[in-house]
Design a protein around this motif. Structure first.
Motif, PDB file in Angstrom:
ATOM      1  N   TRP A   1       0.797  -1.219   0.000  1.00 60.75           N
ATOM      2  CA  TRP A   1       0.000   0.000   0.000  1.00 60.75           C
ATOM      3  C   TRP A   1       0.833   1.273   0.000  1.00 60.75           C
ATOM      4  O   TRP A   1       0.416   2.293  -0.559  1.00 60.75           O
ATOM      5  CB  TRP A   1      -0.954  -0.019   1.192  1.00 60.75           C
ATOM      6  CG  TRP A   1      -2.125  -0.944   0.958  1.00 60.75           C
ATOM      7  CD1 TRP A   1      -2.366  -1.710  -0.158  1.00 60.75           C
ATOM      8  CD2 TRP A   1      -3.203  -1.197   1.856  1.00 60.75           C
ATOM      9  NE1 TRP A   1      -3.518  -2.429  -0.008  1.00 60.75           N
ATOM     10  CE2 TRP A   1      -4.061  -2.139   1.224  1.00 60.75           C
ATOM     11  CE3 TRP A   1      -3.532  -0.741   3.130  1.00 60.75           C
ATOM     12  CZ2 TRP A   1      -5.224  -2.604   1.830  1.00 60.75           C
ATOM     13  CZ3 TRP A   1      -4.683  -1.205   3.737  1.00 60.75           C
ATOM     14  CH2 TRP A   1      -5.518  -2.124   3.093  1.00 60.75           C
TER      15      TRP A   1
ATOM     16  N   ASN B   1       0.639   5.280  -1.978  1.00 60.88           N
ATOM     17  CA  ASN B   1       0.427   6.380  -1.042  1.00 60.88           C
ATOM     18  C   ASN B   1      -0.689   6.111  -0.038  1.00 60.88           C
ATOM     19  O   ASN B   1      -1.382   7.017   0.396  1.00 60.88           O
ATOM     20  CB  ASN B   1       0.125   7.693  -1.794  1.00 60.88           C
ATOM     21  CG  ASN B   1       0.480   8.914  -0.964  1.00 60.88           C
ATOM     22  OD1 ASN B   1       1.371   8.869  -0.116  1.00 60.88           O
ATOM     23  ND2 ASN B   1      -0.220  10.019  -1.201  1.00 60.88           N
ATOM     24  N   VAL B   2      -0.856   4.831   0.332  1.00 57.13           N
ATOM     25  CA  VAL B   2      -1.802   4.448   1.380  1.00 57.13           C
ATOM     26  C   VAL B   2      -1.007   4.023   2.605  1.00 57.13           C
ATOM     27  O   VAL B   2      -0.078   3.218   2.505  1.00 57.13           O
ATOM     28  CB  VAL B   2      -2.713   3.288   0.918  1.00 57.13           C
ATOM     29  CG1 VAL B   2      -3.638   2.854   2.050  1.00 57.13           C
ATOM     30  CG2 VAL B   2      -3.519   3.700  -0.300  1.00 57.13           C
ATOM     31  N   SER B   3      -1.366   4.561   3.775  1.00 57.23           N
ATOM     32  CA  SER B   3      -0.685   4.183   5.014  1.00 57.23           C
ATOM     33  C   SER B   3      -1.283   2.873   5.528  1.00 57.23           C
ATOM     34  O   SER B   3      -2.439   2.848   5.954  1.00 57.23           O
ATOM     35  CB  SER B   3      -0.849   5.278   6.073  1.00 57.23           C
ATOM     36  OG  SER B   3      -0.272   6.485   5.627  1.00 57.23           O
TER      37      SER B   3
ATOM     38  N   ARG C   1     -10.281   8.503   5.897  1.00 62.07           N
ATOM     39  CA  ARG C   1      -8.953   7.964   6.159  1.00 62.07           C
ATOM     40  C   ARG C   1      -7.947   8.878   5.488  1.00 62.07           C
ATOM     41  O   ARG C   1      -8.306   9.749   4.678  1.00 62.07           O
ATOM     42  CB  ARG C   1      -8.818   6.531   5.664  1.00 62.07           C
ATOM     43  CG  ARG C   1      -8.941   6.339   4.170  1.00 62.07           C
ATOM     44  CD  ARG C   1      -8.644   4.896   3.793  1.00 62.07           C
ATOM     45  NE  ARG C   1      -7.277   4.519   4.187  1.00 62.07           N
ATOM     46  CZ  ARG C   1      -6.862   3.250   4.287  1.00 62.07           C
ATOM     47  NH1 ARG C   1      -7.688   2.265   4.028  1.00 62.07           N
ATOM     48  NH2 ARG C   1      -5.608   2.987   4.633  1.00 62.07           N
ATOM     49  N   ASP C   2      -6.660   8.706   5.787  1.00 62.60           N
ATOM     50  CA  ASP C   2      -5.662   9.681   5.362  1.00 62.60           C
ATOM     51  C   ASP C   2      -5.588   9.830   3.846  1.00 62.60           C
ATOM     52  O   ASP C   2      -5.338  10.926   3.332  1.00 62.60           O
ATOM     53  CB  ASP C   2      -4.288   9.335   5.940  1.00 62.60           C
ATOM     54  CG  ASP C   2      -3.807   7.936   5.575  1.00 62.60           C
ATOM     55  OD1 ASP C   2      -4.600   7.145   5.021  1.00 62.60           O
ATOM     56  OD2 ASP C   2      -2.621   7.638   5.842  1.00 62.60           O
ATOM     57  N   THR C   3      -5.813   8.746   3.097  1.00 66.73           N
ATOM     58  CA  THR C   3      -5.708   8.823   1.637  1.00 66.73           C
ATOM     59  C   THR C   3      -6.727   9.759   1.022  1.00 66.73           C
ATOM     60  O   THR C   3      -6.532  10.240  -0.093  1.00 66.73           O
ATOM     61  CB  THR C   3      -5.892   7.431   1.015  1.00 66.73           C
ATOM     62  OG1 THR C   3      -7.158   6.891   1.436  1.00 66.73           O
ATOM     63  CG2 THR C   3      -4.782   6.498   1.427  1.00 66.73           C
ATOM     64  N   LYS C   4      -7.828  10.015   1.735  1.00 68.38           N
ATOM     65  CA  LYS C   4      -8.892  10.856   1.183  1.00 68.38           C
ATOM     66  C   LYS C   4      -8.541  12.340   1.195  1.00 68.38           C
ATOM     67  O   LYS C   4      -9.218  13.145   0.553  1.00 68.38           O
ATOM     68  CB  LYS C   4     -10.195  10.620   1.946  1.00 68.38           C
ATOM     69  CG  LYS C   4     -10.727   9.196   1.815  1.00 68.38           C
ATOM     70  CD  LYS C   4     -11.111   8.856   0.383  1.00 68.38           C
ATOM     71  CE  LYS C   4     -11.796   7.504   0.279  1.00 68.38           C
ATOM     72  NZ  LYS C   4     -12.278   7.202  -1.078  1.00 68.38           N
TER      73      LYS C   4
ATOM     74  N   GLY D   1      -8.551  13.742  -2.655  1.00 67.51           N
ATOM     75  CA  GLY D   1      -7.703  12.579  -2.434  1.00 67.51           C
ATOM     76  C   GLY D   1      -6.237  12.804  -2.740  1.00 67.51           C
ATOM     77  O   GLY D   1      -5.874  13.664  -3.551  1.00 67.51           O
TER      78      GLY D   1
ATOM     79  N   TRP E   1      -4.122   9.899  -3.298  1.00 67.45           N
ATOM     80  CA  TRP E   1      -3.624   8.601  -3.763  1.00 67.45           C
ATOM     81  C   TRP E   1      -4.266   8.301  -5.111  1.00 67.45           C
ATOM     82  O   TRP E   1      -5.232   8.960  -5.500  1.00 67.45           O
ATOM     83  CB  TRP E   1      -3.949   7.510  -2.741  1.00 67.45           C
ATOM     84  CG  TRP E   1      -5.405   7.135  -2.636  1.00 67.45           C
ATOM     85  CD1 TRP E   1      -6.444   7.949  -2.305  1.00 67.45           C
ATOM     86  CD2 TRP E   1      -5.969   5.841  -2.861  1.00 67.45           C
ATOM     87  NE1 TRP E   1      -7.629   7.252  -2.308  1.00 67.45           N
ATOM     88  CE2 TRP E   1      -7.371   5.951  -2.648  1.00 67.45           C
ATOM     89  CE3 TRP E   1      -5.438   4.602  -3.210  1.00 67.45           C
ATOM     90  CZ2 TRP E   1      -8.235   4.862  -2.780  1.00 67.45           C
ATOM     91  CZ3 TRP E   1      -6.307   3.527  -3.338  1.00 67.45           C
ATOM     92  CH2 TRP E   1      -7.678   3.657  -3.118  1.00 67.45           C
TER      93      TRP E   1
ATOM     94  N   GLU F   1      -6.630   6.889  -6.475  1.00 68.37           N
ATOM     95  CA  GLU F   1      -7.931   6.250  -6.278  1.00 68.37           C
ATOM     96  C   GLU F   1      -8.447   5.738  -7.618  1.00 68.37           C
ATOM     97  O   GLU F   1      -8.417   6.457  -8.618  1.00 68.37           O
ATOM     98  CB  GLU F   1      -8.919   7.247  -5.671  1.00 68.37           C
ATOM     99  CG  GLU F   1     -10.247   6.644  -5.306  1.00 68.37           C
ATOM    100  CD  GLU F   1     -11.091   7.569  -4.443  1.00 68.37           C
ATOM    101  OE1 GLU F   1     -12.235   7.195  -4.139  1.00 68.37           O
ATOM    102  OE2 GLU F   1     -10.602   8.662  -4.072  1.00 68.37           O
TER     103      GLU F   1
END
Length: 376
Positions: A123, A127-129, A213-216, A284, A286, A288
């Motif tokens: 992930w 760029n997803v934590s 969530r952080d990616t948003k 966003g 990331w 998406e």
């Protein structure tokens, strides 16, 4: 005529997230059209047989999410036991794509697969934590099982990413030589927004709808509020692991009294939020894969401000409304442009989404790929 088996981990009404809604729309729209003789759904979210929207749904088992080898092994064995006899197998919602590839090779039946997530990719590379559990899984079992799962997926004849952004990720993460054709999500023709019953004021309502969530990137939208005129307010609809942190961040902002968090709300209240809004924002950070709420906002006649990354950047037609990811200043500039031009852009978006994403436009593309893999 063509018989389609749609394989998906979950299917409404037991689960109704964006991916499940898209799977239901596809199945029901295919069922309604003469070019497809039969559509049968096989899902793995219980044990029952029912008809949903005119489509037979066989829920074959409950399967765990991790490690991916286990749900795929269970799904493969359950599908073999059922003995489907379609002309094409369509895998949807990612997690069981290896099982479908394996089944396609065993039954000598062509398969296609929609790509709408990144379960086999580490992930951090998109760029997803990752959570601690996910990080440990990536460093251990996933590293070992990924080559075999990708090898099984390679039996799928054609991959259908929701956007070019998704295709780029998979071309650089194990499916370099696969065949791809981008087919986006379709709009929901039953989606209706109630009439705007609010009084005319000078206030401008921004709206975000989605998981927190952080990616948003909602934290950057909160920061952007301090750069915007005082008549602009923000409503954040949704819940998630970042909600407490976002509310704390908003409380420290100069614009704290112009930011509201509603939490999760029933679907009918979400449509009310679209009706009350003036501009929709999707910030966003990331790649998406797509973004169903963007289609809903366009159906509601709203301008959509997004970031120049992933599928949303391919959906929003106005370049002025694509901000730099993670940049509150850029986001605020795009929002101000949208506010100034909201009536014109709203009309453009309502027409654009009907012309590009209506089932009458999207579903024939699925017909074409089914016929293509059957010929090949």
């Amino acid at each position: 005529m063509t018989r389609i088996a749609l394989v998906t981990p979950r299917y409404p009404p037991t689960h109704a997230g964006g991916g499940e809604i898209s799977a239901r729309l596809l199945a029901e729209q295919l069922h309604a059209r003469d070019a497809v003789d039969e559509v049968v759904v096989y899902s793995f979210d219980g044990e029952s047989t029912e008809t949903v929207g005119g489509v037979p749904v066989f829920r074959l088992a409950d399967v765990p999410q991790y490690p991916y080898t286990l749900p795929n092994e269970i799904a493969y064995r359950k599908l073999r036991a059922v003995g489907p006899d379609p002309d094409v197998i369509h895998a949807y919602n990612m997690h069981l794509h290896p099982a479908v590839g394996r089944l396609s090779a065993t039954l000598d039946v062509p398969a296609v697969a929609t790509l709408n997530a990144y379960p086999l990719v580490d992930w951090a590379e998109v760029n997803v934590s990752p959570s601690l559990k996910r990080r440990l899984y990536e460093r251990t079992l996933l590293r070992l099982e990924r080559p075999r799962l990708l090898e099984q997926m390679a039996n799928i004849g054609l991959f259908l990413p929701l956007s070019s952004a998704v295709e780029r990720v998979y071309r650089s993460h194990g499916l370099e030589t696969a065949d791809y054709e981008v087919i986006p999500n379709m709009l929901d023709p039953s989606f209706e927004v109630p009439a705007d019953g609010t009084e005319e004021t000078d206030q401008v309502e921004l709206l975000y709808v989605g998981y927190l969530r952080d990616t948003k990137g909602v934290r950057y939208l909160v920061d952007a509020m301090d750069r915007l005129p005082e008549q602009i307010e923000l409503t954040v609809v949704g819940d998630g692991p970042e909600r407490d942190a976002l509310e704390a961040r908003a409380a420290k902002a100069a614009a704290f009294d112009r930011i509201e968090f509603t939490g999760s709300v029933p679907y009918e209240e979400v449509t009310r939020a679209y009706a009350d809004a003036d501009v929709f924002v999707h910030p966003g950070v990331w790649p998406e894969p797509f973004g169903r709420t963007i289609l809903e906002a366009m159906q509601a006649g709203l301008p959509v401000v997004a970031t120049d990354i992933g599928g949303p950047a391919e959906t929003v037609p106005q370049s002025e409304l694509l901000a730099e990811p993670g940049d509150p200043a850029s986001l605020s500039e795009s929002i101000e442009y949208a506010v100034t031009n909201r009536d014109r852009i709203g009309r453009e978006n309502r027409q654009f989404v009907e012309e590009q994403y209506h089932p009458d436009v999207v579903v024939p593309r699925f017909h074409d790929v089914y016929e293509r893999v059957r010929r090949d």
